[in-house]
Design a protein around this motif. Structure first.
Motif, short mmCIF file in Angstrom:
data_model
loop_
_atom_site.label_atom_id
_atom_site.label_comp_id
_atom_site.label_asym_id
_atom_site.label_seq_id
_atom_site.Cartn_x
_atom_site.Cartn_y
_atom_site.Cartn_z
N ILE A 1 0.88 -1.17 0.00
CA ILE A 1 0.00 0.00 0.00
C ILE A 1 0.91 1.21 0.00
CG2 ILE A 1 -1.87 1.14 1.17
CD1 ILE A 1 -2.61 -1.49 2.35
N ARG A 2 1.01 1.83 -1.19
CA ARG A 2 2.03 2.84 -1.37
C ARG A 2 1.41 4.21 -1.54
NH1 ARG A 2 5.09 0.54 -6.42
NH2 ARG A 2 6.75 1.92 -5.82
N PHE A 3 2.09 5.22 -1.00
CA PHE A 3 1.67 6.61 -1.17
C PHE A 3 2.85 7.34 -1.76
CE2 PHE A 3 -2.28 6.33 1.13
CZ PHE A 3 -2.09 5.25 1.96
N MET A 4 2.76 7.66 -3.05
CA MET A 4 3.93 8.16 -3.75
C MET A 4 3.69 9.55 -4.30
SD MET A 4 5.60 6.77 -7.22
CE MET A 4 6.49 5.37 -6.61
N TYR A 5 4.70 10.40 -4.18
CA TYR A 5 4.67 11.69 -4.85
C TYR A 5 5.64 11.68 -6.01
CZ TYR A 5 1.57 14.60 -2.12
OH TYR A 5 0.46 15.16 -1.57
N LEU A 6 5.16 12.06 -7.17
CA LEU A 6 6.01 12.14 -8.35
C LEU A 6 6.43 13.60 -8.49
CD1 LEU A 6 7.07 10.65 -10.85
CD2 LEU A 6 4.95 11.21 -11.98
N ILE A 7 7.74 13.84 -8.46
CA ILE A 7 8.25 15.21 -8.55
C ILE A 7 8.89 15.38 -9.92
CG2 ILE A 7 9.85 16.90 -7.57
CD1 ILE A 7 9.57 15.58 -4.94
N LEU A 8 8.41 16.35 -10.68
CA LEU A 8 8.93 16.57 -12.03
C LEU A 8 9.76 17.84 -12.06
CD1 LEU A 8 5.84 15.78 -14.22
CD2 LEU A 8 7.73 14.30 -13.65
N ASP A 9 10.90 17.75 -12.70
CA ASP A 9 11.79 18.90 -12.84
C ASP A 9 11.45 19.58 -14.17
OD1 ASP A 9 13.86 20.63 -13.15
OD2 ASP A 9 15.34 19.09 -13.49
N LEU A 10 10.80 20.75 -14.07
CA LEU A 10 10.42 21.44 -15.30
C LEU A 10 11.26 22.68 -15.49
CD1 LEU A 10 6.54 21.26 -15.09
CD2 LEU A 10 8.12 19.71 -16.18
N SER A 11 12.52 22.60 -15.14
CA SER A 11 13.38 23.77 -15.23
C SER A 11 13.94 23.87 -16.64
CB SER A 11 14.50 23.63 -14.23
OG SER A 11 15.26 22.50 -14.56
N ALA A 12 14.94 24.74 -16.79
CA ALA A 12 15.54 24.93 -18.10
C ALA A 12 16.20 23.67 -18.62
CB ALA A 12 16.56 26.07 -18.03
N GLY A 13 16.50 22.75 -17.74
CA GLY A 13 17.13 21.50 -18.18
C GLY A 13 16.26 20.72 -19.14
N VAL A 14 14.96 20.86 -18.98
CA VAL A 14 14.03 20.12 -19.82
C VAL A 14 13.99 20.71 -21.22
CG1 VAL A 14 11.53 20.28 -20.10
CG2 VAL A 14 12.46 18.90 -18.31
N LEU A 15 14.41 21.97 -21.34
CA LEU A 15 14.32 22.62 -22.63
C LEU A 15 15.57 22.44 -23.46
CD1 LEU A 15 12.67 25.97 -21.61
CD2 LEU A 15 11.64 24.11 -22.86
N GLN A 16 16.47 21.59 -23.01
CA GLN A 16 17.70 21.36 -23.76
C GLN A 16 17.39 21.01 -25.20
OE1 GLN A 16 21.01 20.84 -22.86
NE2 GLN A 16 21.01 21.04 -20.65
N PRO A 17 18.13 21.52 -26.12
CA PRO A 17 17.79 21.28 -27.52
C PRO A 17 17.96 19.81 -27.91
CG PRO A 17 19.90 22.35 -27.33
CD PRO A 17 19.31 22.34 -25.96
N VAL A 18 17.30 19.46 -28.99
CA VAL A 18 17.39 18.09 -29.49
C VAL A 18 18.81 17.88 -29.96
CG1 VAL A 18 16.50 16.48 -31.17
CG2 VAL A 18 15.03 18.26 -30.29
N ALA A 19 19.63 17.43 -29.09
CA ALA A 19 21.07 17.44 -29.41
C ALA A 19 21.63 16.03 -29.35
CB ALA A 19 21.79 18.35 -28.43
N HIS A 20 22.54 15.88 -28.46
CA HIS A 20 23.40 14.73 -28.57
C HIS A 20 22.77 13.43 -28.12
CE1 HIS A 20 23.94 17.34 -25.09
NE2 HIS A 20 23.82 16.25 -24.40
N ASP A 21 21.83 13.48 -27.20
CA ASP A 21 21.50 12.18 -26.63
C ASP A 21 20.11 11.65 -26.96
OD1 ASP A 21 21.06 13.53 -23.25
OD2 ASP A 21 20.38 14.18 -25.20
N LEU A 22 19.18 12.49 -27.31
CA LEU A 22 17.84 11.94 -27.49
C LEU A 22 17.33 12.23 -28.89
CD1 LEU A 22 16.23 13.11 -24.17
CD2 LEU A 22 17.01 10.85 -24.70
N LYS A 23 16.54 11.33 -29.41
CA LYS A 23 15.97 11.57 -30.73
C LYS A 23 14.79 12.52 -30.64
CE LYS A 23 17.19 6.95 -32.01
NZ LYS A 23 16.69 5.63 -32.24
N GLN A 24 14.06 12.45 -29.49
CA GLN A 24 12.95 13.39 -29.32
C GLN A 24 13.39 14.44 -28.32
OE1 GLN A 24 10.44 9.91 -28.10
NE2 GLN A 24 8.88 11.32 -28.76
N SER A 25 12.57 15.46 -28.15
CA SER A 25 12.92 16.46 -27.15
C SER A 25 12.68 15.87 -25.78
CB SER A 25 12.05 17.69 -27.33
OG SER A 25 10.73 17.37 -27.02
N ARG A 26 13.33 16.46 -24.77
CA ARG A 26 13.21 15.93 -23.41
C ARG A 26 11.79 16.08 -22.90
NH1 ARG A 26 18.54 17.51 -19.93
NH2 ARG A 26 20.02 16.37 -21.21
#
Lengths: 349, 444
Positions: free
Chosen positions: B77-102
């Motif tokens: 029986i779990r009570f979980m909070y999901l914390i999302l980081d929506l800072s400038a890090g998420v806006l990193q350009p489609v560059a070296h590591d991912l095919k889609q945007s973050r």
């Protein structure tokens, strides 16, 4: 207009659609044998038991239904599994004692040779999909395998009841394999039809529920046809969760009529046909100790066992429970400390 | 294109191809494919690609689902909070590591995670907190409803345009703040009952944190309240995240690419084992009701929407109607569940024993053959009998899989044996049984 785009699209998509029906037969020899002996009894008090069909009549109905199912569409595929007390067994397609016969073995008909080739390699599942199933071969194989199944029964294990959970799990593994190996571009719609005569075994509850959730994820519907005298709450829940039909025929000697009007209908056509619905489904749980159905109960937070009365330690996992809110309000007696006098109790329910 | 002549100053160090030379990640999988082939003593190439593929698949499955045989107490029986980081890090350009945007990777992975979480833990609740511009904001309180979580996630990542002409505020940007988000989650988790397992999962995509005070004291506070914090990072490893997850007995994963991010996040959908350090988590008997479903012919007002609806479930204590289960009765506070919901969690408590391989891997000689079974089988199995059985079966070329009737030949494929019912399975059925079915067909 037969040439308009919508009809053409419908016809095209129908061409690529393959239906698979896996039939689970409950072959509990004790129950079927008891029925046969009850039928032969001349006494009047067993008169009502004579409406229950015996195994050979049942098999006639099922084979007739299979013939109709295979004739209704050349792309329809079928498989048979027998749920026996000791273990489940594939009747069709079939391997002999889980081992493939050597290449030089002679077989009676070319049909059987083809059947063995089906299970021999994955390239041959293409044939399973592309070739039509021959009803004669199927009937002979099923009857022969059933004879073998009944003759190798072990006397001690019979009364236990059949392993419906095992048969269902095997059906799901088989469907999983066919999903993986189907020809590119076809869609496979699978369903499972289970016939049950044995009563529910409470030990199998967890296994059946696991199989049901897996079937729900794979979009496999489970239909159940109950031929025993009592309802089966496991199969009621199973059919409800997977979106299938649960039916307990009132007159079993007319079984073929129920099969041909209810269970032959494909998933895609079920919205158009009036099918039997379940009025109330019993989703209540049973207490793990007293085995009676409860509306309100207590659940252990560690092992999720259900109890109908308050306890101080869980009988399944052995964990001890702490003081509850209800003790302070007086609803439950506090746990007596060892070696001390019992406290005078307030009003308790 | 000559890869060696490329200027590799801009390519980060953590991106390497399969054979070690630098390049884009998607190029890496095509280099060095010949290194997987072996040759035998006569110099001929051994065709065991299929076997290697199956072994790799099985290793991935066993590492993902942690198939163990010992019975461990888990927090169901779990009570979980999901914390999302929506800072400038998420806006990193489609560059070296991912095919889609973050942004899209995060959206997809968190939606799948929410669905999987409620599927595996129907009695649990989840809440949502986001952090951006140095602040943390609680978007959604702890709820058992999957739909509200999914709509909130969609609202954040893919907001529908507003009816009026006002410009929508930018949802991403600024700096993330670990301390603020942890403090909000901590105060929210104080009010839950003691038998529940308190968890936090942070999806992080920056390299720094902007905190008002000392984040180490917050980490200590989390540890003392026995809140299990885990981090899944899209960017590189950080000391703060590592210390947080290590001190609170959580896990820290850094994603290499989008599939690994999804895998790391989905691993948190499974119930974690409870440790003795979590002394605040006391087992308790929870009062629950098991309502019956009403027939669809009867109409009455439901308590959740205040509308007239057919069917529904009646609370056994106060007789109010609810449309869906599991839920908590708003009148008498009773938890209402149906037995399939409890049954969904049973497979965590009674897992299927892992299967053993019949054929010894290449290079293992007969003397040490028995040792490969050490530690893989449950207590009580007759190890000698299993060794003997494997020895007999490995010479047999006619075995068929018990689950799907496929013939598995001796060379070039993996054959697996269940130690309890002694039936043989192929590698696909093994994956299906351990991940989805949770039932061995032979043991039933």
């Amino acid at each position: 207009n037969p040439f308009d785009k919508k009809t053409r699209l419908a016809v095209e998509s129908a061409r690529e659609n393959i239906q698979l029906l896996v039939v689970l037969l409950d072959t509990n020899p004790y129950i079927w044998g008891k029925r046969r002996s009850d039928q032969n009894q001349p006494s009047s008090y067993k008169q009502n038991l004579k409406t229950l069909i015996n195994f050979s009549q049942f098999l006639n109905h099922v084979l007739l239904f299979t013939n109709a199912y295979l004739s209704s569409n050349s792309k329809n595929k079928i498989a048979f599994i027998a749920a026996h007390p000791k273990e489940s067994k594939f009747l069709f397609p079939h391997t002999s004692t889980d081992r493939v016969q050597s290449e030089n073995a002679t077989t009676t008909t070319t049909g059987e040779q083809d059947l063995l080739r089906i299970v021999r390699s994955d390239k041959a599942t293409e044939e399973f999909f592309l070739k039509e199933i021959n009803f004669n071969t199927l009937r002979n194989t099923v009857i022969k395998q059933l004879e073998e199944t009944f003759t190798e029964t072990d006397d001690e294990l019979v009364v236990k009841g059949s392993s419906l959970a095992g048969a269902f799990s095997r059906a799901l593994c088989f469907i999983n394999r066919l999903e993986r190996e189907k020809p590119i571009g076809t869609t496979l719609n699978s369903r499972v039809l289970a016939f049950q005569v044995s009563p529910d075994i409470s030990m199998q509850y967890i296994s059946i529920m696991n199989a049901i959730f897996s079937a729900q994820k794979m979009n496999v519907t489970l239909d159940s046809c109950i031929l025993s005298t009592e309802d089966s709450s496991f199969l009621q829940q199973a059919s409800y969760i997977t979106g299938g039909v649960y039916l307990k025929p009132l007159k079993q000697e007319g079984l073929i009529q129920y099969l041909l009007s209810v269970f032959i209908v494909d998933k895609s056509l079920r919205g158009l046909v009036q099918l039997p619905v379940q009025a109330t489904i019993d989703f209540r749980a049973a207490c793990f100790e007293t085995k009676k159905q409860i509306d309100l109960g207590y659940v252990c937070s560690v092992c999720l066992s259900i109890f109908d009365q308050h306890k101080w330690s869980c009988s399944t996992c052995g964990v001890k429970f702490e003081v509850l809110q209800q003790v302070r309000t007086g609803a439950i007696q506090p746990k007596p400390k060892p070696g001390s006098q019992p406290t005078n109790n307030t009003q308790s329910k | 294109m000559d890869i060696d002549a490329e200027d590799d100053n801009e390519i980060p160090d953590h991106v390497h191809g399969a054979s070690g030379d630098t390049g884009y990640v998607w190029e890496g999988q095509f280099t060095g494919a010949w290194s997987m082939l072996d040759d035998n003593q006569e110099g001929q190439i051994i065709n065991d690609l299929q076997l290697k593929e199956q072994v790799r698949k099985r290793q991935r499955l066993t590492s993902m689902t942690t198939v163990t045989d010992s019975i461990v107490r888990k927090g169901i029986i779990r009570f979980m909070y999901l914390i999302l980081d929506l800072s400038a890090g998420v806006l990193q350009p489609v560059a070296h590591d991912l095919k889609q945007s973050r942004v899209s990777v995060m959206h997809e992975a968190t939606s799948d995670f929410v669905k999987e979480f409620f599927d595996q833990n129907p009695l649990s609740q989840m809440g949502l907190i986001v952090t951006r511009r140095g602040l943390a904001e609680k978007i959604l309180e702890l709820t058992g409803g999957q739909k509200s979580m999914l709509t909130e996630l969609k609202e954040i990542f893919d907001p529908s345009p507003r009816a009026d002409d006002e410009p929508t505020p930018d949802p991403f940007g600024g700096d993330p703040s670990i301390q603020n988000s942890l403090l909000i989650a901590h105060s929210a988790l104080q009010s839950i009952p003691q038998y529940g397992s308190r968890e936090i999962v942070i999806a992080y995509s920056s390299l720094s944190t902007c905190d008002p005070g000392d984040v180490m004291t917050t980490i200590q506070l989390m540890k003392d309240s026995s809140v299990r914090c885990s981090v899944v990072a899209l960017d590189a490893e950080m000391y703060v995240c590592k210390k947080l997850s290590h001190d609170t007995n959580g896990t820290y994963g850094v994603a290499l690419h989008q599939e690994s991010f999804k895998e790391l996040l989905l691993a948190h959908a499974l119930p974690p084992p409870t440790t003795t350090k979590q002394k605040n988590m006391k087992p308790a008997l929870i009062r629950m009701g098991f309502p019956q479903r009403r027939s669809d012919n009867l109409f009455s007002i439901c308590n959740c929407h205040s509308e007239i609806k057919a069917g529904g479930y009646i609370c056994p204590r106060c007789k109010c109607k609810y449309c869906d289960l599991p839920t908590e009765c708003t009148v008498c506070n009773l938890t209402l569940v149906s037995s399939p919901h409890l049954a969904r969690s049973y497979h965590h408590l009674f897992p299927v024993a892992p299967f053993v391989e019949i054929d010894a891997p290449k290079g293992v000689d007969a003397r040490t053959a028995g040792q490969r079974f050490d530690g893989t089988m449950s207590v009580g199995t007759d190890v000698n009998r299993i060794i003997e059985l494997c020895g007999n079966m490995s010479k047999d070329n006619t075995l068929c899989c018990f689950g799907c009737l496929k013939h598995i030949p001796r060379e070039n494929s993996l054959r697996l044996l269940c130690t309890r019912c002694e039936k043989v399975f192929c590698v696909e059925c093994d994956g299906f049984i351990h991940q989805s079915l949770h039932n061995c067909p032979g043991c039933e």
